[in-house]
Enzyme design. Sequence first.
Site, PDB file in Angstrom:
ATOM      1  CB  THR A 100       1.760  -3.967   4.881  1.00 39.64           C
ATOM      2  OG1 THR A 100       3.462  -4.383   4.492  1.00 39.64           O
ATOM      3  CG2 THR A 100       1.086  -5.319   5.353  1.00 39.64           C
ATOM      4  CE1 TYR A 124       3.023  -5.402  10.419  1.00 40.95           C
ATOM      5  CE2 TYR A 124       3.972  -6.009   8.259  1.00 40.95           C
ATOM      6  CZ  TYR A 124       3.404  -4.898   8.906  1.00 40.95           C
ATOM      7  OH  TYR A 124       3.050  -3.828   8.356  1.00 40.95           O
TER       8      TYR A 124
END
Length: 285
Positions: A100, A124
Amino acid sequence: MPKIVITGARGQLGSQLVARGTDAGLDVVGLTSSDLDITDRAAVQRLVEGGSVVVNCAAYTAVDKAETDQAAAFAGNETGPRNLASACARVGARLIHVSTDYVFDGTADSPYATDAAPAPVTVYGRSKLAGELAVHEELPTAQIVRTAWVYTGIGSDFVATMCRLETERDTVDVVDDQIGSPTYAADLADGLLELVGRPDAPRLLHLTNGGQTSWFELARAVFTGVGADGERVRPCSSDQFVRPAKRPAYSVLSGQAWVDAGLAPLREWRSALESALAELPSNQR
């Protein structure tokens, strides 16, 4: 083509990989979280077969919840990928692991190259970076593909949410100070399937639809794409939508390494969005 094993097969990207791989006549096996918990090392070791290509789309993706649920985030995004990489290394399978833009801090003003220094600012993001490092520690030949702003227009993603809000509200306020590259999951799946046939490609790649925009501009494009008045979407700042996890202000990823490897770049994001909206059921447009 080898057998392709897709983890996280019920998610946005995983479901597209299964569908598009199957339509292309490939030998595809989709594993949902019910079929395989990637944090279960023994289960992973039993299911990974030699000669296959594992495409890992399984992940903990609750960006805000991760701030207070760190153990679960690192289990899904570090321990799970490590288990897959270890199993692939043991039996001689390949691994393509999806990561990501959140591994970066979002302070850049030009697209992040694959060799840009990661600096995640959220739990995250830190868990996803830890997963990247774990994968290459266990299996240096694994290919990691970072992507961003993925949507299908179905369920609860941003595009789907804008389609729903268009029918529910007169106006919608959307942040205009976060910049990225909206990425249609179907296009991303096609790119990853191409990569399956390229074991010689680089070990770290970025892949998104082309161009860049803000969430505000994307929302307006969704409204106009379904025949609504784009002026009903109003710009606002991130300060007006404070979230537990800080969103990157700039998360555009450079696809130069992908192109340099001779892989086909994905189309421009507006074209992809047009296709995504056209493929939605009429009651969602």
